[in-house]
Design an enzyme around this catalytic site. Structure first.
Site, mmCIF file in Angstrom:
data_model
loop_
_atom_site.group_PDB
_atom_site.id
_atom_site.type_symbol
_atom_site.label_atom_id
_atom_site.label_comp_id
_atom_site.label_asym_id
_atom_site.label_seq_id
_atom_site.Cartn_x
_atom_site.Cartn_y
_atom_site.Cartn_z
ATOM 1 N N SER A 78 0.857 -1.197 0.000
ATOM 2 C CA SER A 78 0.000 0.000 0.000
ATOM 3 C C SER A 78 0.885 1.237 0.000
ATOM 4 C CB SER A 78 -0.861 -0.002 1.270
ATOM 5 O OG SER A 78 -1.605 1.195 1.383
ATOM 6 N N TYR A 137 -2.230 -0.768 10.611
ATOM 7 C CA TYR A 137 -2.332 -1.106 9.188
ATOM 8 C C TYR A 137 -1.022 -0.759 8.476
ATOM 9 C CZ TYR A 137 -4.085 -1.175 4.368
ATOM 10 O OH TYR A 137 -4.254 -1.437 3.021
HETATM 11 P P1 NDP Z 1 -11.562 -5.753 -0.413
HETATM 12 O O1 NDP Z 1 -12.118 -5.664 0.976
HETATM 13 O O2 NDP Z 1 -12.480 -5.479 -1.554
HETATM 14 O O3 NDP Z 1 -10.880 -7.167 -0.636
HETATM 15 C C1 NDP Z 1 -10.175 -7.828 0.390
HETATM 16 C C2 NDP Z 1 -10.102 -9.304 0.053
HETATM 17 O O4 NDP Z 1 -9.361 -9.964 1.094
HETATM 18 C C3 NDP Z 1 -11.454 -9.961 -0.049
HETATM 19 O O5 NDP Z 1 -11.491 -10.787 -1.188
HETATM 20 C C4 NDP Z 1 -11.531 -10.819 1.211
HETATM 21 O O6 NDP Z 1 -12.260 -12.011 0.936
HETATM 22 C C5 NDP Z 1 -10.071 -11.149 1.424
HETATM 23 N N1 NDP Z 1 -9.776 -11.584 2.781
HETATM 24 C C6 NDP Z 1 -9.937 -10.910 3.939
HETATM 25 N N2 NDP Z 1 -9.610 -11.697 4.980
HETATM 26 C C7 NDP Z 1 -9.231 -12.901 4.452
HETATM 27 C C8 NDP Z 1 -8.787 -14.122 5.003
HETATM 28 N N3 NDP Z 1 -8.665 -14.305 6.336
HETATM 29 N N4 NDP Z 1 -8.495 -15.142 4.170
HETATM 30 C C9 NDP Z 1 -8.623 -14.988 2.828
HETATM 31 N N5 NDP Z 1 -9.037 -13.859 2.241
HETATM 32 C C10 NDP Z 1 -9.343 -12.822 3.056
HETATM 33 O O7 NDP Z 1 -10.325 -4.765 -0.423
HETATM 34 P P2 NDP Z 1 -9.184 -4.443 -1.534
HETATM 35 O O8 NDP Z 1 -9.476 -5.122 -2.804
HETATM 36 O O9 NDP Z 1 -8.985 -3.011 -1.508
HETATM 37 O O10 NDP Z 1 -7.925 -5.117 -0.809
HETATM 38 C C11 NDP Z 1 -6.976 -5.918 -1.484
HETATM 39 C C12 NDP Z 1 -5.596 -5.557 -0.997
HETATM 40 O O11 NDP Z 1 -5.276 -4.231 -1.429
HETATM 41 C C13 NDP Z 1 -5.421 -5.550 0.522
HETATM 42 O O12 NDP Z 1 -4.188 -6.153 0.864
HETATM 43 C C14 NDP Z 1 -5.408 -4.073 0.862
HETATM 44 O O13 NDP Z 1 -4.710 -3.815 2.064
HETATM 45 C C15 NDP Z 1 -4.708 -3.522 -0.359
HETATM 46 N N6 NDP Z 1 -4.872 -2.087 -0.582
HETATM 47 C C16 NDP Z 1 -6.094 -1.546 -0.886
HETATM 48 C C17 NDP Z 1 -6.248 -0.191 -1.060
HETATM 49 C C18 NDP Z 1 -7.579 0.449 -1.330
HETATM 50 O O14 NDP Z 1 -7.675 1.704 -1.306
HETATM 51 N N7 NDP Z 1 -8.623 -0.306 -1.639
HETATM 52 C C19 NDP Z 1 -5.094 0.726 -0.975
HETATM 53 C C20 NDP Z 1 -3.859 0.050 -0.673
HETATM 54 C C21 NDP Z 1 -3.768 -1.293 -0.494
HETATM 55 P P3 NDP Z 1 -13.218 -12.794 1.958
HETATM 56 O O15 NDP Z 1 -13.817 -11.783 2.888
HETATM 57 O O16 NDP Z 1 -14.215 -13.444 1.034
HETATM 58 O O17 NDP Z 1 -12.326 -13.807 2.636
#
Ligand code: NDP
Length: 242
Positions: A140, A153
């Site tokens: 990030s 975070y």
């Molecule tokens: P979302 O919340 O849309 O997606 C997060 C994903 O992580 C979901 O598919 C969720 O699936 C999965 N997840 C959460 N916990 C678990 C777990 N225990 N096991 C397996 N899967 C898990 O957010 P983003 O798409 O934004 O996030 C994706 C990545 O991007 C993250 O690492 C986030 O920190 C990073 N990021 C995002 C930014 C933003 O502005 N959106 C900025 C910078 C970084 P499920 O709940 O079905 O398990």
């Protein structure tokens, strides 16, 4: 597309992970989707198949090392190799440290940091045996700077960048890429944390955010380079993000 890779994506049920699955499948790669919400994965897998792509999906909890090992083993058994792991799963329940939301601190450490390490632990033996592979870790812009309410975070994302650099230094035959997004449309800010902070992040996201496909494109670019070219990090953020 000439080089069809087997690509595993954690957190593929929404946001950046789902966009990455769509993009890489459209590029001709075989994508293996993992997350806890299997119904969402099944719907995305069907969408990818309908568009002509190839895909598997499996339930995955990245906080559970046995779940991650099983996810990787299923893919290795089915396809004979693991070319790319996209360690994307993440959570971001933000709050001030003095709110003492210790369970949410631990959740961020378990998913964002331990989950990434579990993924690396599960694929490294395969990639070492193959003599090739690519680990893409989603960090990030919060892995570059610290902001109030985001200390834990940010700590997890600084750590993801640190361990990615360590893995890169130890790897002559495995590529390592950090993708550091800024504000991106997804469900990240919809879960947990201090409600006031959550509302502020949701408002900033609405105003500023780039589409998840922009981050997926950066991942697609890194994967698409020749094997002797390591794209070590890409920061992709809204032009207007401070
Ligand atoms: P979302 O919340 O849309 O997606 C997060 C994903 O992580 C979901 O598919 C969720 O699936 C999965 N997840 C959460 N916990 C678990 C777990 N225990 N096991 C397996 N899967 C898990 O957010 P983003 O798409 O934004 O996030 C994706 C990545 O991007 C993250 O690492 C986030 O920190 C990073 N990021 C995002 C930014 C933003 O502005 N959106 C900025 C910078 C970084 P499920 O709940 O079905 O398990």
């Amino acid at each position: 597309m000439t080089d069809r890779k087997i690509v595993l994506i954690t957190g593929a049920s929404s946001g950046i992970g789902a966009a990455t699955a769509r993009r890489l499948a459209a590029d001709g790669h075989h994508v293996v989707l993992g997350a806890r919400r299997v119904d969402r994965l099944a719907a995305l897998a069907q969408e990818i198949r309908d568009a002509g792509g190839t895909v598997d999906h499996h339930e995955l909890d990245v906080t559970d090392v046995d779940s991650v090992r099983a996810f990787v083993a299923l893919a290795a058994d089915a396809h004979g190799r693991i070319d790319v792991l996209v360690n994307n799963a993440g959570v971001m329940p933000l709050s001030r440290l003095d709110a003492l939301r210790v369970d949410e601190w631990n959740q961020m450490i378990d998913v964002n940091l331990r989950g990434t390490l579990h993924g690396i632990a599960a694929v490294l033996p395969h990639m070492r045996t193959q003599g090739s592979g690519h680990v893409v870790n989603v960090a990030s812009t919060s892995g570059h700077r610290v902001d109030p309410t985001a200390a834990v975070y940010c700590a997890t994302k600084f750590a993801v960048r640190a361990l990615s650099e360590g893995l890169r230094q130890e790897s002559q035959d495995i590529r390592v890429t950090v993708i550091s997004p800024g504000f991106t449309h997804s469900e990240l800010a919809d879960h947990g944390g201090d409600p006031d902070v959550r509302a502020a992040v949701q408002a900033a996201t609405k105003q500023l955010a780039i589409p998840a496909s922009a981050v997926a494109d950066a991942i697609g670019y890194a994967i698409g380079q020749p094997v002797n070219v390591d794209v070590s990090e890409i920061i992709v953020r809204p032009t207007a993000q401070g």
